[in-house]
Design an enzyme around this catalytic site. Structure first.
Site, PDB file in Angstrom:
ATOM      1  N   ASN A 197       4.461   0.328   4.180  1.00 48.16           N
ATOM      2  CA  ASN A 197       4.202   1.347   5.199  1.00 48.16           C
ATOM      3  C   ASN A 197       5.339   1.434   6.213  1.00 48.16           C
ATOM      4  OD1 ASN A 197       1.758   2.040   4.066  1.00 48.16           O
ATOM      5  ND2 ASN A 197       0.561   0.686   5.387  1.00 48.16           N
ATOM      6  N   ASP A 232      10.380   7.849   0.837  1.00 49.58           N
ATOM      7  CA  ASP A 232       9.047   8.277   0.418  1.00 49.58           C
ATOM      8  C   ASP A 232       8.827   7.986  -1.067  1.00 49.58           C
ATOM      9  OD1 ASP A 232       6.506   9.665   0.878  1.00 49.58           O
ATOM     10  OD2 ASP A 232       7.355  11.272  -0.350  1.00 49.58           O
ATOM     11  N   ASP A 251       8.416   3.804  -1.419  1.00 51.30           N
ATOM     12  CA  ASP A 251       7.456   2.991  -0.668  1.00 51.30           C
ATOM     13  C   ASP A 251       6.375   2.414  -1.583  1.00 51.30           C
ATOM     14  OD1 ASP A 251       6.172   5.391  -1.124  1.00 51.30           O
ATOM     15  OD2 ASP A 251       5.901   5.898   0.990  1.00 51.30           O
ATOM     16  N   ARG A 295       4.240  -2.437  -4.624  1.00 53.15           N
ATOM     17  CA  ARG A 295       3.996  -3.201  -5.858  1.00 53.15           C
ATOM     18  C   ARG A 295       4.869  -4.453  -5.911  1.00 53.15           C
ATOM     19  NH1 ARG A 295       3.361   2.163  -7.401  1.00 53.15           N
ATOM     20  NH2 ARG A 295       5.553   2.464  -7.964  1.00 53.15           N
ATOM     21  N   ASP A 309       1.049   7.106   3.640  1.00 50.10           N
ATOM     22  CA  ASP A 309       2.116   7.901   3.026  1.00 50.10           C
ATOM     23  C   ASP A 309       1.827   9.395   3.141  1.00 50.10           C
ATOM     24  OD1 ASP A 309       3.060   9.387   0.364  1.00 50.10           O
ATOM     25  OD2 ASP A 309       4.494   7.799   0.755  1.00 50.10           O
ATOM     26  N   HIS A 310       0.631   9.800   2.714  1.00 49.86           N
ATOM     27  CA  HIS A 310       0.284  11.219   2.762  1.00 49.86           C
ATOM     28  C   HIS A 310       0.144  11.717   4.202  1.00 49.86           C
ATOM     29  CE1 HIS A 310       0.118  10.973  -1.402  1.00 49.86           C
ATOM     30  NE2 HIS A 310      -1.096  11.429  -1.678  1.00 49.86           N
ATOM     31  N   ASP A 366       3.610  12.381   5.351  1.00 54.36           N
ATOM     32  CA  ASP A 366       4.102  13.567   4.654  1.00 54.36           C
ATOM     33  C   ASP A 366       3.522  14.846   5.247  1.00 54.36           C
ATOM     34  OD1 ASP A 366       5.535  11.945   2.961  1.00 54.36           O
ATOM     35  OD2 ASP A 366       4.109  12.065   1.304  1.00 54.36           O
TER      36      ASP A 366
END
Length: 390
Positions: free
Chosen positions: A49, A96, A99, A104, A117-118, A121
């Site tokens: 993040n 973006d 990330d 992972r 993330d969204h 965005d």
């Protein structure tokens, strides 16, 4: 105030699995290895993040530069400013893209990552459109309005589609990949050749006879990009509705009910357009401020959909962010139905500031509350990696 995530939906966070389909050929054959190498620059102690946030902050820096050098979206900036726009947009897109890989790598993938993330965005998308409008010197016009609204519509439909199908679908041409590349290269070209290239008649680039050109409406290169976006948006929206219908039939749910979920969003976009039409001084003098207010409202609306998606909650329809949009529109059209405006003339600018303050505060409260709720339930941190106790 009711919680953004009711207690009985929290267990679904542990069941959630992110699914995505990316058909982009550029992602697969051009950028994949670049992203694989890029993610290695981030230490394994850095939270995914944080990568997302750092990428988004580059766009904020570009917007601040734009407000200094081209606040009305028509001024010519020094070449280095356009180069900065290009670099900031590229860095944002690159961060973006990696990330998720960082999550992972560090073993910290979670529903909060998708939400964060969204969420970033959704805030950034309208800002990048404003940067592009400034780069092309579109000014505070309907062209800029269309540019932003097309982008918001595409983002919302993608989010709504993901909610109903449980899959994030990215086509052969998507905003996160091809869109970022296009805008980054456009601002780079502007730094090299100057913004006047966007005022070139698009017909001069085509082998058309003058008799045909005279019958066509004037169209610059910059305007043709927006027309193209609008034309591409039509089949994109149709495909989203088609995928939603297919998913609903498979899940034995009402297709019409799912389609109805889009009504509040399109009503909001239409209301904003009506407001700007009824109050031309807002569109021609304070459009960037207006779009900032709309951007916060949109991010909140999209954020509620994403939260519902990762928690398995019902689709959120009308919410408190629709209040300033519909109130402002009602105020703007009041004279046309024989009523007096509550906010008229200079006072309508005050209303825009009130709406901006309201939406910014409401969005901030939503973001902080949701992050705190998810972090507490999953026993994780948002911007740092929490050490596991033995």
């Amino acid at each position: 105030m009711a919680p953004y995530i009711p207690q009985h939906y929290l267990p679904n966070l542990k069941k959630y699995k992110y699914q995505a389909i990316d058909k982009s050929l550029i992602s697969k054959y051009v950028l994949a290895e670049y992203w694989n190498q890029l993610v290695k620059i981030f230490p394994l102690t850095m939270a995914a993040n944080m990568v997302t946030l750092l990428g988004s902050l580059h766009v904020i820096v570009a917007v601040i530069l734009n407000q200094i050098y081209a606040p009305n979206l028509v001024e010519t900036c020094p070449p280095w400013v356009y180069f900065a726009f290009s670099a900031c947009i590229w860095i944002y897109g690159s961060f973006d893209a990696v990330d998720g890989k960082q999550a992972r790598r560090t073993g910290t993938a979670s529903p909060l990552g998708e939400l964060f993330d969204h969420g970033c965005d959704s805030l950034v998308v309208s800002l990048i459109m404003v940067l592009y409008a400034s780069t092309c010197q579109l000014g505070e016009t309907w062209w800029t309005v269309a540019l932003v609204f097309f982008a918001l519509t595409n983002f919302y439909m993608s989010t709504m589609e993901e909610y109903h199908t449980h899959i994030l679908f990215l086509g052969y041409f998507s905003g996160p990949v091809e869109g970022i590349i296009s805008f980054s290269l456009s601002t780079l070209a502007t730094g090299i050749f100057g913004p006047q290239i966007w005022a070139t008649s698009v017909y001069s680039l085509m082998p058309l006879p003058s008799s045909v050109v005279e019958m066509l409406p004037p169209l610059t290169l910059a305007q043709s990009v927006i027309v193209g976006m609008g034309l591409i948006l039509i089949p994109t929206v149709f495909a989203s509705f088609s995928n939603i219908a297919k998913a609903c039939r498979e899940q034995k749910k009402s297709v019409l009910s799912a389609y109805a979920d889009a009504i509040p969003f399109f009503a909001s976009i239409a209301s904003c357009a009506v407001w700007l039409h009824a109050s031309p001084e807002i569109r021609t003098q304070h459009l960037v401020l207006f779009l900032m207010f709309v951007g916060f409202a949109f991010s909140y609306i999209v954020g509620r959909v994403i939260v519902a998606h990762v928690t398995g909650a019902p689709f959120p329809k009308l919410n408190r962010m629709h209040i300033p949009i519909f109130f402002g529109t009602a105020n703007a059209i009041a004279p046309s139905i024989g009523l007096a405006k509550m906010f008229e003339g200079p006072n309508e600018l005050i209303l825009i500031y009130i709406c901006l303050g309201y939406t910014a505060i409401q969005y901030t409260h939503f973001a902080l509350e949701v992050i705190d709720t998810i972090c507490s339930y999953l026993d994780i941190n948002c911007l740092t990696i929490k050490k596991k106790t033995e």
